[in-house]
Write an enzyme that holds these catalytic residues in place. Structure first.
Site, PDB file in Angstrom:
ATOM      1  CE  LYS B 179     -22.054  -8.495  46.181  1.00  0.00           C
ATOM      2  NZ  LYS B 179     -22.616  -7.448  45.317  1.00  0.00           N
ATOM      3  CD  GLU B 212     -21.178  -0.618  40.411  1.00  0.00           C
ATOM      4  OE1 GLU B 212     -20.983  -1.825  40.204  1.00  0.00           O
ATOM      5  OE2 GLU B 212     -20.864  -0.053  41.474  1.00  0.00           O
TER       6      GLU B 212
END
Lengths: 329, 329
Positions: B179, B212
């Protein structure tokens, strides 16, 4: 543990703590957040909600200043504008104003020889991702005491650097067109090189063609004396590369090179080359080993050395189009 | 033009200028640069030479605080540690200390309901790229008055959101594992959606499978009542997704869902689905149109609404493992 709540004075009283003397080589910073220039390194900061921090939503440029002149300034400004256009980043000022702010900030630093980094960010937002949610784009310019050129160890030019083929996945073609701050994979290339006792990692693209190094373009001189450099599909259009190719034309005239060609370059060709070197703003970085094998005779080659001299001359006394005078106050 | 050199006092006197009231919703920030917490938004800054700015060399997390408890805190901390490991970022403190600092910073803010963003960066360097050149890694924690959940328009849950298939190239698989702050392509997805009058852009991977959205995982309910979500090859392991799937098990028990499956999902299946919705920390985001075509009956579906209720209940009174008490002073 119990955290302390710090006052403004305490934050700044603690300032020496967050900069050891070796790092305080920042001479001046312009910020459009402040609307002016600061010279205290403790004030050279960015609001935490700037999207360039949170989302890598910003672009940057670096150029050296040599003998009171910005080197290849216009080329950098053109690329900055192009990067902004590609990611639809509205400029905070018109380009003339951006140029003037940048050169004036260097002027205020008083330095004749320094490095300059510029950041154009999407601006302050609410820590979201959507670029349309920021108030306005922002400009930061910071003047560094040393140029990148000085930061590279002198050893590289004298003895040559060691390179490895990087196994970090190459950044997407998109990033070859936009000089964004999303450089984590480039940082991974450096880390991989470091761990393998090398100075540079070299990226090849998905088709196996030479791409670039973490912050340098990479070129070869083949056994026929042809200087070859990759196409711009998977590598950034480096200003050092573009100027280097212009300067290398001189070496074709003198017969030192037999030609210059922009083309796809295979790993085989790289391994077989007479010389490999990196090119970055005003710097030539000879690579004398690749994956542990010796390149050429294991020392910086004649083309790299000649090109380095041409760069030095160009930076010190080149034509007006590559040397922009700094307006010192 | 002539730029003004600003003193420290002038920078801060000008401070209201760089934050309009609507943006001053930052309650507290911890910075390991300062070694403490600040509550003045003008001090919520990062040194410009932090590698997270210059090189995207850092990672982040976001979690909401609801009724004085951090939601899914341990899952976020586990992912933070994992992200750090993958990019070989040495933690500035041990994980227990990082957790304690984070929770204490929320405590100092005094807020019972807020959003929290954390950044772990490679640290201050010399504007280079090499991760081994920074002094030490740094931790920043900022407490926001509003949660992401509150930031999403209420309209999404009531009327549903509009989605488009994004044509921005999907980030590499590497970024599905880490991330990191390198979110420029995600920002481009949001921009593309915005320009097309949509709220969300949906990424598909190179094989054509559902990946996503810019900051949300995307799941579908098919015509057989199976909740399907993609594999983790090309999308981030969202804490909201993982918890959402756990909560959805309840709906299998009640017979509202006929099953839950992690699998590759084709664009055809997405277009044919009964429901499409985004999942992010504690939020369900029903998407009622895709590329201009209506999904289901054009309103948020029963599973999305039920799951949203389950999330709200879980955040307010869920089990201890998803609700970490904030230590208010």
């Amino acid at each position: 543990m119990s955290l302390k709540v710090l006052s403004r004075d305490e934050v700044f009283a603690g300032s020496p703590r967050w900069r050891d003397p070796g790092r305080s080589n920042y001479l001046a910073m312009y910020s459009s957040v402040f609307g002016g220039v600061v010279t205290d390194p403790a004030l050279m900061v960015m609001p935490l909600d700037d999207h360039v921090i949170n989302r890598g939503d910003g672009i940057f440029e670096y150029f050296p200043v040599i003998k009171g002149h910005a080197y290849c300034f216009d080329a950098h400004m053109t690329r900055l504008r192009r990067s902004a256009e590609i990611i639809s980043l509205d400029l905070p000022f018109d380009m003339d104003t951006i140029k003037q702010i940048t050169l004036e900030t260097v002027g205020i630093s008083g330095s004749q020889d320094c490095g300059v980094r510029m950041f154009l960010s999407r601006g302050m937002g609410n820590f979201g991702c959507d670029p349309t949610t920021t108030a306005k784009s922002l400009l930061y310019v910071i003047v560094l005491k040393t140029t990148v050129w000085e930061n590279f160890p002198a050893r590289f030019l004298k003895e040559g650097a060691r390179a490895i083929t990087s196994h970090v996945p190459l950044k997407m073609g998109f990033y070859a067109q936009v000089k964004s701050t999303d450089y984590l994979l480039n940082a991974m290339v450096d880390l991989e090189a470091h761990r393998n006792g090398a100075d540079f990692g070299i990226w090849f693209d998905q088709d196996g063609h030479l791409a670039e190094s973490s912050t340098e373009n990479v070129v070869i001189v083949d056994q026929e004396g042809i200087l070859k450099y990759p196409t711009f599909a998977h590598m950034l259009r480096g200003t050092g590369l573009v100027r280097g190719v212009q300067l290398a034309a001189e070496l074709v005239k003198t017969g030192e090179l037999n030609g210059i060609r922009q083309t796809n370059i295979t790993p085989y060709e790289v391994q077989e080359s007479a010389e490999i070197f990196g090119l970055t703003s005003g710097s030539v970085l000879p690579m004398v080993s690749l994956d542990g094998r010796t390149v050429g005779d294991g020392r910086p080659g004649p083309i790299a050395r000649r090109l380095s001299d041409l760069f030095e001359k160009d930076m010190a006394e080149g034509p007006a189009e590559v040397r922009t005078r700094i307006p010192y106050p």
